[in-house]
Enzyme design. Structure first.
Site, short mmCIF file in Angstrom:
data_model
loop_
_atom_site.label_atom_id
_atom_site.label_comp_id
_atom_site.label_asym_id
_atom_site.label_seq_id
_atom_site.Cartn_x
_atom_site.Cartn_y
_atom_site.Cartn_z
N ARG A 59 19.68 15.95 -9.25
CA ARG A 59 19.15 14.47 -9.27
C ARG A 59 18.06 14.15 -10.14
O ARG A 59 17.78 12.87 -10.55
CB ARG A 59 18.86 14.25 -7.58
CG ARG A 59 18.56 12.78 -7.55
CD ARG A 59 18.76 12.21 -6.08
NE ARG A 59 18.47 13.14 -4.90
CZ ARG A 59 17.40 13.65 -4.40
NH1 ARG A 59 16.24 13.05 -5.14
NH2 ARG A 59 17.28 14.46 -3.50
N ASP A 79 19.44 -7.73 -20.92
CA ASP A 79 20.59 -6.95 -20.84
C ASP A 79 21.53 -7.01 -22.18
O ASP A 79 21.77 -8.19 -22.53
CB ASP A 79 21.61 -7.58 -19.60
CG ASP A 79 22.96 -7.12 -19.53
OD1 ASP A 79 23.38 -6.31 -20.18
OD2 ASP A 79 23.48 -7.32 -18.38
C1 PLP Z 1 26.79 -7.94 -19.00
C2 PLP Z 1 26.87 -7.10 -17.90
N1 PLP Z 1 25.76 -6.40 -17.63
C3 PLP Z 1 25.82 -5.59 -16.48
C4 PLP Z 1 27.33 -4.91 -16.11
C5 PLP Z 1 27.13 -4.00 -15.12
O1 PLP Z 1 27.45 -2.81 -15.33
P1 PLP Z 1 28.41 -1.68 -14.70
O2 PLP Z 1 29.70 -2.16 -14.34
O3 PLP Z 1 28.32 -0.49 -15.86
O4 PLP Z 1 27.60 -1.39 -13.35
C6 PLP Z 1 28.21 -5.60 -16.67
C7 PLP Z 1 29.59 -5.19 -16.31
O5 PLP Z 1 30.59 -5.82 -16.31
C8 PLP Z 1 28.17 -6.54 -17.90
O6 PLP Z 1 29.21 -7.11 -18.39
#
Ligand code: PLP
Length: 358
Positions: A25, A149
């Site tokens: 972990r 993101d």
């Molecule tokens: C822009 C974006 N951020 C975060 C995520 C979340 O990622 P995960 O599905 O790997 O948890 C997604 C998933 O579709 C996404 O499109």
């Protein structure tokens, strides 16, 4: 090739004296190799790999305390919205979901409690672009963290840390993995204190990836540049095809010169990628459903960023967790169709869309 260390624990030399690894972990050698590679991709000092993109996002919000406030884009992945509004709000963290088309708009929501600005650029699914450097300029003097993101762009097209962001988050499930066969997330960053805090949260909460999945993402990123080149080439051809189609109303793709904030996209991205959305002139859900269910190469499925082209209906699929009123207010209509353009032959993809749109 990096071995897959399929182990939960490691033999130690003496009590309290380990050989660098104690329990999986906390650390795993396959994961260490991946985290090193992830850091390099984003010009970062540190990489942290998580069991999903949402788990990586969760760790960032756990840096905060009750009473703290977050400013986030109002058009963002539905799962991020759900995590913020349904899980963390009840622990006393306040979220402002705002339009970030003009970076200066962020200033209006900053107060002494603001601790984090959460950017998604381009956004899922409307491809809205936020000026990362301009937001950082507002946040830095006030010691507010900025996390981007970067899933839609991938590190091949955009590196937010180079514009001063503190953290980058990826759903590695998408372009980094690239083959729709793994769920994983990651954070890349430069500050050691912040890295140690996030590592502590991860070790304490347990959202770690398995070694096999780490191997798959390591393998995926070896072809990231080649795949992204083809995603971009195909994306451009299909965006123009859709824009010229008589039955298509509007195409959301950040590579059009008349797309809002195109000049910002051009400044901070090296290409425009393979993600786009569009609406039909017949703005009914029925017309959209006909397209969604009659493509032969585009598979109807959630997710994005794999080598196979996918077609998706955000209102009922990826963004169903956002209340309709909120969605529509922010421009995400019931008839919006999202495409993740794969690396197949562009003419085949165009022919497929043409027959589905009819
Ligand atoms: C822009 C974006 N951020 C975060 C995520 C979340 O990622 P995960 O599905 O790997 O948890 C997604 C998933 O579709 C996404 O499109």
């Amino acid at each position: 090739m990096t071995p897959i260390y399929q182990t939960s624990t490691y033999v130690q030399e003496a009590p309290g004296k380990n050989k660098g690894y104690e329990y999986a972990r906390s650390q795993n050698p396959t994961r260490t190799a991946l985290e090193t590679a992830l850091a390099v991709l984003e010009n970062a000092r540190y990489g942290l790999s998580f069991s999903s993109g949402v788990a990586a996002t969760d760790a960032v919000i756990k840096l905060l305390s009750p009473g703290d406030e977050v400013i986030a884009s109002n058009d963002l992945y539905g799962g991020s919205y759900r995590l913020f509004s349904k899980i963390f709000m009840k622990f006393g963290i306040k979220f402002h979901f705002i339009n970030m088309h003009e970076a200066s708009h962020v200033s209006e929501y900053i107060n002494d409690n603001t601790k984090l600005i959460w950017l998604e650029t381009p956004t899922n699914p409307l491809m809205n672009i936020t000026d990362i450097a301009a937001v950082v300029e507002i946040a830095k003097p006030k010691n507010i963290l900025v996390c981007v993101d970067n899933t839609f762009a991938s590190p091949y097209l955009q590196n937010p840390l180079d514009f001063g962001a503190d953290m980058v988050m990826h759903s590695a499930t998408k372009y980094l993995g690239g083959h729709s066969d793994v769920i994983q997330g990651c954070l890349m960053l430069n500050d050691q204190e912040l890295r140690d805090k996030l590592y502590f949260i991860q070790k304490s909460c347990g959202a770690v990836p398995g070694p096999q999945d780490c191997f798959l993402v390591l393998r995926g990123i070896k072809t990231l540049h080649v795949r992204m080149q083809r995603h971009c080439e195909n994306g451009e051809k299909i965006a123009y095809f859709l824009r010229n189609h008589p039955k298509v109303e509007k195409v959301y793709w950040c590579g059009f010169e008349d797309f809002p904030n195109y000049y910002v996209a051009k400044k901070q991205m090296r290409g425009f990628g393979g993600m786009m959305s569009f609406t039909l002139k017949d703005d009914s859900a029925q017309a959209a459903i006909k397209v969604l269910t009659t493509t032969k190469i585009f598979a109807l499925a959630e997710s994005l960023g794999g080598i196979e082209s996918l077609i998706n209906h955000p209102a009922s699929m990826t963004h169903a967790s956002i209340p309709r009123e909120e969605r529509v207010k922010n421009g995400l209509s019931d008839s919006l169709i999202r495409l993740s353009i794969g690396i197949e032959d562009a003419d085949d993809l165009i022919e497929d869309l043409n027959q589905a749109i009819g």
